[in-house]
Design a protein around this motif. Structure first.
Motif, PDB file in Angstrom:
ATOM      1  N   SER A  70      -2.005   3.733   0.618  1.00  0.00           N
ATOM      2  CA  SER A  70      -1.862   4.263   1.974  1.00  0.00           C
ATOM      3  C   SER A  70      -2.013   5.786   1.992  1.00  0.00           C
ATOM      4  O   SER A  70      -2.620   6.339   2.901  1.00  0.00           O
ATOM      5  CB  SER A  70      -0.534   3.845   2.594  1.00  0.00           C
ATOM      6  OG  SER A  70       0.541   4.446   1.921  1.00  0.00           O
ATOM      7  N   ARG A 101      -1.857  -3.894   6.952  1.00  0.00           N
ATOM      8  CA  ARG A 101      -2.200  -2.603   6.343  1.00  0.00           C
ATOM      9  C   ARG A 101      -1.215  -2.231   5.234  1.00  0.00           C
ATOM     10  O   ARG A 101      -1.540  -1.449   4.339  1.00  0.00           O
ATOM     11  CB  ARG A 101      -2.272  -1.523   7.419  1.00  0.00           C
ATOM     12  CG  ARG A 101      -3.329  -1.907   8.469  1.00  0.00           C
ATOM     13  CD  ARG A 101      -3.375  -0.945   9.605  1.00  0.00           C
ATOM     14  NE  ARG A 101      -4.094   0.256   9.258  1.00  0.00           N
ATOM     15  CZ  ARG A 101      -3.640   1.488   9.495  1.00  0.00           C
ATOM     16  NH1 ARG A 101      -2.464   1.667  10.044  1.00  0.00           N
ATOM     17  NH2 ARG A 101      -4.350   2.527   9.168  1.00  0.00           N
ATOM     18  N   THR A 161       0.801  -1.238   0.000  1.00  0.00           N
ATOM     19  CA  THR A 161       0.000   0.000   0.000  1.00  0.00           C
ATOM     20  C   THR A 161       0.828   1.280   0.000  1.00  0.00           C
ATOM     21  O   THR A 161       0.340   2.331  -0.397  1.00  0.00           O
ATOM     22  CB  THR A 161      -0.984   0.011   1.191  1.00  0.00           C
ATOM     23  OG1 THR A 161      -0.239  -0.262   2.384  1.00  0.00           O
ATOM     24  CG2 THR A 161      -2.066  -1.041   1.019  1.00  0.00           C
ATOM     25  N   TYR A 162       2.093   1.196   0.455  1.00  0.00           N
ATOM     26  CA  TYR A 162       2.922   2.404   0.555  1.00  0.00           C
ATOM     27  C   TYR A 162       3.737   2.646  -0.721  1.00  0.00           C
ATOM     28  O   TYR A 162       4.377   3.678  -0.873  1.00  0.00           O
ATOM     29  CB  TYR A 162       3.910   2.264   1.733  1.00  0.00           C
ATOM     30  CG  TYR A 162       4.708   0.975   1.659  1.00  0.00           C
ATOM     31  CD1 TYR A 162       5.841   0.885   0.862  1.00  0.00           C
ATOM     32  CD2 TYR A 162       4.289  -0.162   2.344  1.00  0.00           C
ATOM     33  CE1 TYR A 162       6.540  -0.301   0.745  1.00  0.00           C
ATOM     34  CE2 TYR A 162       4.989  -1.347   2.245  1.00  0.00           C
ATOM     35  CZ  TYR A 162       6.108  -1.415   1.435  1.00  0.00           C
ATOM     36  OH  TYR A 162       6.787  -2.593   1.303  1.00  0.00           O
TER      37      TYR A 162
END
Ligand code: SAH
Length: 431
Positions: free
Chosen positions: A334, A264, A154-155
């Motif tokens: 993110s 996440r 996500t980053y």
């Protein structure tokens, strides 16, 4: 008669950029180019850019501002921007930097030769015989074996910039390595975003590729980067253990030591899986050198979650940890979903904490090497000492009158710090 073409190839960021920049320089040389140390003197400038974190991106922008000024005085200068700053749609970049003549997208797999050809209208130029263009290159050279990435951590911005995963053909890679070896290279570092997935699309595994390249006479060592936990399988471990030229050296980013943070980040594994994998790897590959990457201050990372990362470092005991502060990248999940809510000062504290813990662990690990004999590939001279790397990638300094560049020599370790070793050259026993 051609006027020599002075080129300046600049790169920042990952080793894939270094590898591409080297291939670009080689290609320009074949067309009669001469390297120009100074940007200001160059006729052709190619920048290999990076956007993985804001700091790198800022440096590229600074370089482009320098070029903006130079080009006002020398409008004939040709400028290409390559690397991950080049998006599919280059309108905004072209607007901000109207003096860029060409964008070389990292998604295009056009051979560099064709990119140069398009860029410089080189069809008129006389192509030098490759033999004449040979020069001594670095003893250790990066070689790109696959490009792009199908994951969506996500980053991470890289999949958006480098496109989907695809591998180069083993024959083409072998040819590139052979030509490097002819020019003095002793070690290659095979590169891919997820290098252990090499060949999923062409049917040759990374282990098989290493076996193939191992056959090249004169090549002494093979390393590869970057590995991904769920893709590192048993046959690859066995290949590393059994192929003598493949070094016991694995770079396996874990990113965080907490399951919630890992979820996440969409990394696709849990801490426990990672630790079991390391256990298996260490049981199959003796003397494994292990490095990892960590991101601190990811969105929502609590103090407890951060401490779980520190605890992981204590349990796994990596040789090297590359730690970075989370930097929200435009367009990533993110950055769009969650606020960047760990304050800057707190991120820095966490970074320094990781560095402090890791420095102690690395010093402990390295101190255990005192008194052992290590095989070192000598890469150069620094502050009147020769230096090179051990098989598991430790930097080792020692004294010798002979430069020994490119030689494999035995060195006994006498001192250790967190980032390097000192030693004494072992005089080979008389026959
Ligand atoms: N393919 C590799 C990553 C390559 S990017 C992997 O599987 O992890 C190199 C390193 O940069 C990553 O390991 C990560 O630690 C760091 N990085 C990537 N994106 C980042 C971001 N947005 N902020 C901070 N560090 C980042």
């Amino acid at each position: 008669m051609e006027i020599p073409l002075r080129y300046h190839v600049w790169s920042i960021g990952c080793q894939m950029n270094t590898a591409d920049a080297r291939r670009m320089s080689d290609e320009l040389e074949l067309y009669g180019g001469e390297p120009s140390e100074q940007l200001a003197d160059a006729d052709v400038v190619v920048l290999y850019s990076c956007v993985v974190r804001q700091a790198a991106q800022t440096k590229v922008h600074n370089e482009l501002e320098r070029i903006r000024h130079l080009k006002r005085r020398r409008p004939g200068m040709r400028v290409a921007l390559a690397g991950c700053m080049v998006e599919d749609d280059t309108t905004a970049l072209a607007h901000q930097y109207p003096f860029i003549d060409r964008f070389l997208s990292p998604k295009l797999d056009l051979p560099i030769r064709d990119q140069v050809f398009d860029f410089l209208d080189l069809d008129e130029r006389y192509r030098l015989d490759p033999e004449d263009a040979e020069r001594i290159h670095g003893i250790s050279q990066p070689v790109t074996v696959s490009q792009g990435c199908n994951r969506r951590c996500t980053y991470c911005i890289i999949p958006f910039r480098r496109g989907p995963e695809r591998s180069r053909h083993p024959r083409e890679i072998r040819r590139e390595v052979e030509s490097l070896v002819r020019r003095g290279t002793k070690e290659v570092v095979l590169l891919g975003q997820i290098v252990d997935r090499y060949g999923r699309d062409t049917g040759t595994t990374l282990g098989e590729l290493c076996a193939e390249i191992s056959q090249i006479d004169g090549l002494e060592r093979i390393r590869f980067l970057t590995s991904y936990p769920v893709d590192f399988d048993r046959p690859l471990m066995e290949a590393v253990a059994s192929l003598p030229k493949v070094c016991e050296d694995v770079n396996l980013p874990v990113q965080a030591g907490d399951d919630t943070v890992l979820r996440r980040m969409a990394r696709g594994y849990k801490v426990d899986f990672y630790e079991r994998l390391i256990e298996e790897m260490r049981s199959i590959i003796p003397n494994l050198g292990l490095s990892t990457d960590i991101i601190v201050g990811f969105c929502g990372e609590t103090e407890q979650q951060f401490e779980n990362t520190l605890a992981l470092l204590e349990r796994v005991r990596f040789d090297v940890v590359h730690v970075a502060i989370y930097s929200p990248r435009p367009g990533t999940a993110s950055a769009s979903l969650w606020p960047d809510d760990v304050p800057r000062e707190e991120k820095k504290r966490r970074l320094h904490e990781v560095e402090r813990v890791q420095a102690r662990i690395a010093t402990e690990i390295n101190s255990q090497l005192i008194g052992t004999r290590q095989e070192v590939l000598v890469e150069g001279t620094r502050q009147a000492k020769r230096y090179g790397r051990t098989r598991n990638n430790k930097l080792l300094f020692f004294e010798s009158d002979d430069p020994l560049a490119g030689r494999l020599v035995p060195v006994e370790v006498t001192q250790a710090t967190s980032w390097s070793l000192q030693g004494q050259l072992c005089v080979p026993a008389a026959a």
